[in-house]
Write a protein that holds these residues in place. Structure first.
Motif, PDB file in Angstrom:
ATOM      1  N   TYR A 170       0.845  -1.190   0.000  1.00 21.68           N
ATOM      2  CA  TYR A 170       0.000   0.000   0.000  1.00 21.68           C
ATOM      3  C   TYR A 170       0.888   1.251   0.000  1.00 21.68           C
ATOM      4  CZ  TYR A 170      -4.245   2.692   1.020  1.00 21.68           C
ATOM      5  OH  TYR A 170      -5.312   3.554   0.946  1.00 21.68           O
ATOM      6  N   GLY A 171       0.619   2.154  -0.929  1.00 22.88           N
ATOM      7  CA  GLY A 171       1.373   3.412  -0.994  1.00 22.88           C
ATOM      8  C   GLY A 171       2.686   3.323  -1.746  1.00 22.88           C
ATOM      9  N   TYR A 172       2.979   2.212  -2.398  1.00 24.39           N
ATOM     10  CA  TYR A 172       4.259   2.051  -3.101  1.00 24.39           C
ATOM     11  C   TYR A 172       4.410   3.077  -4.225  1.00 24.39           C
ATOM     12  CZ  TYR A 172       7.858   0.154  -6.159  1.00 24.39           C
ATOM     13  OH  TYR A 172       8.975   0.009  -6.950  1.00 24.39           O
ATOM     14  N   ARG A 173       5.633   3.575  -4.391  1.00 24.72           N
ATOM     15  CA  ARG A 173       5.959   4.466  -5.499  1.00 24.72           C
ATOM     16  C   ARG A 173       7.248   3.988  -6.167  1.00 24.72           C
ATOM     17  NH1 ARG A 173       1.610   5.279  -5.222  1.00 24.72           N
ATOM     18  NH2 ARG A 173       0.378   7.134  -4.740  1.00 24.72           N
ATOM     19  N   ALA A 174       7.266   3.979  -7.486  1.00 23.46           N
ATOM     20  CA  ALA A 174       8.455   3.558  -8.235  1.00 23.46           C
ATOM     21  C   ALA A 174       9.623   4.485  -7.933  1.00 23.46           C
ATOM     22  CB  ALA A 174       8.148   3.566  -9.733  1.00 23.46           C
ATOM     23  N   ASP A 175      10.847   3.927  -7.919  1.00 23.52           N
ATOM     24  CA  ASP A 175      12.015   4.762  -7.603  1.00 23.52           C
ATOM     25  C   ASP A 175      12.408   5.622  -8.808  1.00 23.52           C
ATOM     26  OD1 ASP A 175      13.740   3.279  -9.358  1.00 23.52           O
ATOM     27  OD2 ASP A 175      14.007   1.772  -7.791  1.00 23.52           O
ATOM     28  N   ASP A 176      13.263   6.616  -8.548  1.00 16.37           N
ATOM     29  CA  ASP A 176      13.639   7.596  -9.572  1.00 16.37           C
ATOM     30  C   ASP A 176      14.349   6.960 -10.764  1.00 16.37           C
ATOM     31  OD1 ASP A 176      12.518   9.590  -8.070  1.00 16.37           O
ATOM     32  OD2 ASP A 176      14.408  10.202  -7.127  1.00 16.37           O
ATOM     33  N   LYS A 177      15.149   5.936 -10.488  1.00 14.78           N
ATOM     34  CA  LYS A 177      15.901   5.282 -11.562  1.00 14.78           C
ATOM     35  C   LYS A 177      14.943   4.622 -12.554  1.00 14.78           C
ATOM     36  CE  LYS A 177      19.651   1.986 -12.353  1.00 14.78           C
ATOM     37  NZ  LYS A 177      20.538   0.968 -11.745  1.00 14.78           N
ATOM     38  N   ARG A 262       4.632  -6.411 -20.197  1.00 15.13           N
ATOM     39  CA  ARG A 262       5.606  -5.874 -19.237  1.00 15.13           C
ATOM     40  C   ARG A 262       5.623  -6.746 -17.989  1.00 15.13           C
ATOM     41  NH1 ARG A 262       8.218  -0.846 -20.844  1.00 15.13           N
ATOM     42  NH2 ARG A 262       8.737  -0.752 -18.636  1.00 15.13           N
ATOM     43  N   SER A 263       6.795  -6.820 -17.380  1.00  9.62           N
ATOM     44  CA  SER A 263       6.916  -7.580 -16.126  1.00  9.62           C
ATOM     45  C   SER A 263       6.992  -6.652 -14.910  1.00  9.62           C
ATOM     46  CB  SER A 263       8.162  -8.469 -16.173  1.00  9.62           C
ATOM     47  OG  SER A 263       9.315  -7.682 -16.412  1.00  9.62           O
ATOM     48  N   ASP A 264       7.080  -5.335 -15.146  1.00  6.30           N
ATOM     49  CA  ASP A 264       7.218  -4.363 -14.047  1.00  6.30           C
ATOM     50  C   ASP A 264       5.871  -3.728 -13.707  1.00  6.30           C
ATOM     51  OD1 ASP A 264       7.121  -3.158 -16.511  1.00  6.30           O
ATOM     52  OD2 ASP A 264       8.748  -1.732 -16.142  1.00  6.30           O
ATOM     53  N   MET A 265       4.861  -4.578 -13.464  1.00  9.37           N
ATOM     54  CA  MET A 265       3.507  -4.082 -13.242  1.00  9.37           C
ATOM     55  C   MET A 265       3.396  -3.193 -12.007  1.00  9.37           C
ATOM     56  SD  MET A 265       1.814  -5.047 -15.828  1.00  9.37           S
ATOM     57  CE  MET A 265       0.180  -4.543 -15.292  1.00  9.37           C
ATOM     58  N   LYS A 266       4.098  -3.530 -10.958  1.00  8.72           N
ATOM     59  CA  LYS A 266       4.015  -2.737  -9.723  1.00  8.72           C
ATOM     60  C   LYS A 266       4.405  -1.281  -9.988  1.00  8.72           C
ATOM     61  CE  LYS A 266       7.152  -3.501  -6.530  1.00  8.72           C
ATOM     62  NZ  LYS A 266       7.897  -4.083  -5.390  1.00  8.72           N
ATOM     63  N   GLU A 267       5.467  -1.085 -10.738  1.00  8.05           N
ATOM     64  CA  GLU A 267       5.920   0.274 -11.052  1.00  8.05           C
ATOM     65  C   GLU A 267       4.930   0.991 -11.969  1.00  8.05           C
ATOM     66  OE1 GLU A 267       9.159  -1.854  -9.332  1.00  8.05           O
ATOM     67  OE2 GLU A 267       7.894  -2.413 -11.029  1.00  8.05           O
ATOM     68  N   LEU A 268       4.383   0.254 -12.929  1.00 12.67           N
ATOM     69  CA  LEU A 268       3.418   0.856 -13.860  1.00 12.67           C
ATOM     70  C   LEU A 268       2.132   1.260 -13.145  1.00 12.67           C
ATOM     71  CD1 LEU A 268       4.017  -1.609 -16.804  1.00 12.67           C
ATOM     72  CD2 LEU A 268       4.534   0.838 -16.836  1.00 12.67           C
ATOM     73  N   TYR A 269       1.681   0.416 -12.223  1.00 12.16           N
ATOM     74  CA  TYR A 269       0.509   0.798 -11.416  1.00 12.16           C
ATOM     75  C   TYR A 269       0.803   2.083 -10.645  1.00 12.16           C
ATOM     76  CZ  TYR A 269      -1.286  -4.049 -11.938  1.00 12.16           C
ATOM     77  OH  TYR A 269      -1.760  -5.251 -12.412  1.00 12.16           O
ATOM     78  N   SER A 270       2.007   2.179 -10.101  1.00 15.47           N
ATOM     79  CA  SER A 270       2.331   3.288  -9.191  1.00 15.47           C
ATOM     80  C   SER A 270       2.356   4.648  -9.888  1.00 15.47           C
ATOM     81  CB  SER A 270       3.675   3.036  -8.492  1.00 15.47           C
ATOM     82  OG  SER A 270       4.766   3.298  -9.352  1.00 15.47           O
ATOM     83  N   ILE A 271       2.642   4.665 -11.195  1.00 17.44           N
ATOM     84  CA  ILE A 271       2.659   5.959 -11.907  1.00 17.44           C
ATOM     85  C   ILE A 271       1.298   6.279 -12.527  1.00 17.44           C
ATOM     86  CG2 ILE A 271       5.140   5.851 -12.411  1.00 17.44           C
ATOM     87  CD1 ILE A 271       4.278   5.112 -15.359  1.00 17.44           C
ATOM     88  N   SER A 272       0.344   5.365 -12.388  1.00 18.17           N
ATOM     89  CA  SER A 272      -0.984   5.559 -12.976  1.00 18.17           C
ATOM     90  C   SER A 272      -1.897   6.312 -12.012  1.00 18.17           C
ATOM     91  CB  SER A 272      -1.623   4.206 -13.306  1.00 18.17           C
ATOM     92  OG  SER A 272      -0.817   3.475 -14.204  1.00 18.17           O
ATOM     93  N   SER A 273      -2.698   7.204 -12.557  1.00 23.12           N
ATOM     94  CA  SER A 273      -3.685   7.925 -11.744  1.00 23.12           C
ATOM     95  C   SER A 273      -4.898   7.054 -11.485  1.00 23.12           C
ATOM     96  CB  SER A 273      -4.118   9.207 -12.451  1.00 23.12           C
ATOM     97  OG  SER A 273      -3.011  10.059 -12.639  1.00 23.12           O
ATOM     98  N   VAL A 274      -5.228   6.206 -12.462  1.00 20.14           N
ATOM     99  CA  VAL A 274      -6.366   5.291 -12.332  1.00 20.14           C
ATOM    100  C   VAL A 274      -6.161   4.132 -13.300  1.00 20.14           C
ATOM    101  CG1 VAL A 274      -7.744   6.641 -13.968  1.00 20.14           C
ATOM    102  CG2 VAL A 274      -8.895   5.085 -12.414  1.00 20.14           C
ATOM    103  N   ILE A 275      -6.597   2.946 -12.871  1.00 17.81           N
ATOM    104  CA  ILE A 275      -6.540   1.738 -13.691  1.00 17.81           C
ATOM    105  C   ILE A 275      -7.971   1.401 -14.125  1.00 17.81           C
ATOM    106  CG2 ILE A 275      -5.825  -0.698 -13.776  1.00 17.81           C
ATOM    107  CD1 ILE A 275      -3.471   1.096 -13.135  1.00 17.81           C
TER     108      ILE A 275
END
Length: 370
Positions: A170-177, A262-275
């Motif tokens: 909950y609350g995860y955000r993708a890192d800057d890299k 894509r395999s990086d779904m967690k990061e993609l969810y985190s930059i999305s405003s809504v799914i």
């Protein structure tokens, strides 16, 4: 306990993922875990986690598969399994035909899981063959009761699929890299509100409705971009072309990005405003709805099947009527404008609960009088 799980193959998918999760739980609890399938890329991680894999193709929809029933029966007797858990229709037929002719006092206990809302026929009815039948959602449970009156409903057990709270925190955000790399690849997304549609390119997933929603949101003056995650279906190239043409006709070529698989779904969810979840066919569960919601990312979807259950529990504001694109658009607008309630933290659809309840079911069944 000595437990065998059976499915067609181990390449990818929700059934395969669930099989590996239960196999891991068995090993962690000190039990013996075996999986029978035709093999695939997930065999290696399965074996690394301590389970045994037996390569045996009994998932082929062919009459020749039935010639293996006797061999399977002898093998089951030799291996002395306490529980056999079938997860797919063709393997379930082979296992059941072998199992039913074994001496009742010396055969393993039989468990089946109804993972999908299959077509209603005798072939699909085999998924109710277990001495215990696991339904992965209330929708599946109701589906069995409504469509398979011959099944003993007392055998049904509701065990929701679940996800690891640490995998989608909950609350995860993708890192800057990661963000730097992704936005370098797709610069048009960096400064905009991102509306994401996960799902393979098939008509049932609602890509054409998604295009209309993005177009209407932009016409309302909202700075949004659409992100489609999921590859083309090799059998449905014509549909993919239809989607690309619709994007071009609406002048959205720079506003809707097709990111492929894509395999990086967690990061993609985190930059999305809504799914969005726009599948017109009810799903038995809805993992791509639960994953972002578990991170606190809002989801708007058609409220039917397992998706409806998850939205009702974690984000009622995201539940829309089936095929009501206008209502989906209104709900997305409310979220983007900050007029929607926050997502409730997921404490119901957890992997730990799925593992606990499944192993508990095995243990209870093995101790029960035959």
């Amino acid at each position: 306990m000595n437990v065998l799980q059976v499915l067609p193959s181990l390449n990818s998918g929700g059934v395969e993922k669930g099989t590996l999760e239960i196999a891991s739980a068995l090993v962690e609890a000190g039990h013996h875990s075996t999986v029978l399938s035709a093999g695939g890329r997930l065999v290696e991680p399965l074996e690394k986690s301590g389970s045994k894999h037996v390569t045996w193709d009994i998932g082929k929809k062919s009459l020749s598969s039935f010639f293996q029933v006797r061999k399977i029966r002898h093998w089951l007797a030799k291996e002395n399994f306490d529980v056999v858990h079938v997860r797919s229709r063709m393997p379930a037929w082979i296992i059941w035909l072998a199992w039913r002719k074994m001496p009742p006092n010396h055969r393993p206990r039989l468990v089946s899981t109804m993972h999908g809302l299959h077509s209603v026929n005798r072939y699909s009815e085999i998924m109710t063959c277990g001495e215990r039948v696991i339904a992965v959602s209330k929708s599946v449970e109701h589906y069995i009761k409504a469509n398979y009156p011959r099944a003993d409903h007392r055998k049904l057990r509701l065990i929701y699929r679940g996800i690891d709270a640490h995998e989608f925190p909950y609350g995860y955000r993708a890192d800057d890299k990661w963000k730097e790399s992704f936005f370098k690849q797709h610069p048009s997304l960096e400064k905009s509100l991102i509306v994401t549609l996960p799902g393979r390119m098939t008509r049932l997933k609602g890509h054409l409705g998604f295009i209309d929603i993005i177009s209407n949101l932009k016409n309302k003056g909202l700075d949004v971009k659409g992100l489609v995650i999921g590859g083309e279906d090799p059998k449905r190239k014509g549909y993919a072309e239809e989607v690309y043409q619709a994007v071009a006709e609406k002048g959205l070529a720079s506003d809707i990005i097709f990111a492929g698989h894509r395999s990086d779904m967690k990061e993609l969810y985190s930059i999305s405003s809504v799914i969005l979840s726009l599948s017109t066919k009810p799903e038995s569960f809805g993992r791509t709805v639960l994953e972002p919601l578990s991170m606190g990312v809002p989801v708007v979807g058609y409220s039917h099947g397992g998706v409806g259950e998850i939205l009702t529990a974690l984000f009622p504001d995201g539940a829309a009527e089936l095929n009501n694109v206008k209502q989906v658009q209104e709900k997305v607008t409310a979220i983007l404008q900050g007029k929607s309630k926050p997502v409730i933290e997921n404490k119901q659809f957890l992997l730990s609960e799925m593992k606990r309840k499944t192993l508990e079911l095995y243990e209870t069944l093995t101790q029960e009088k035959r």
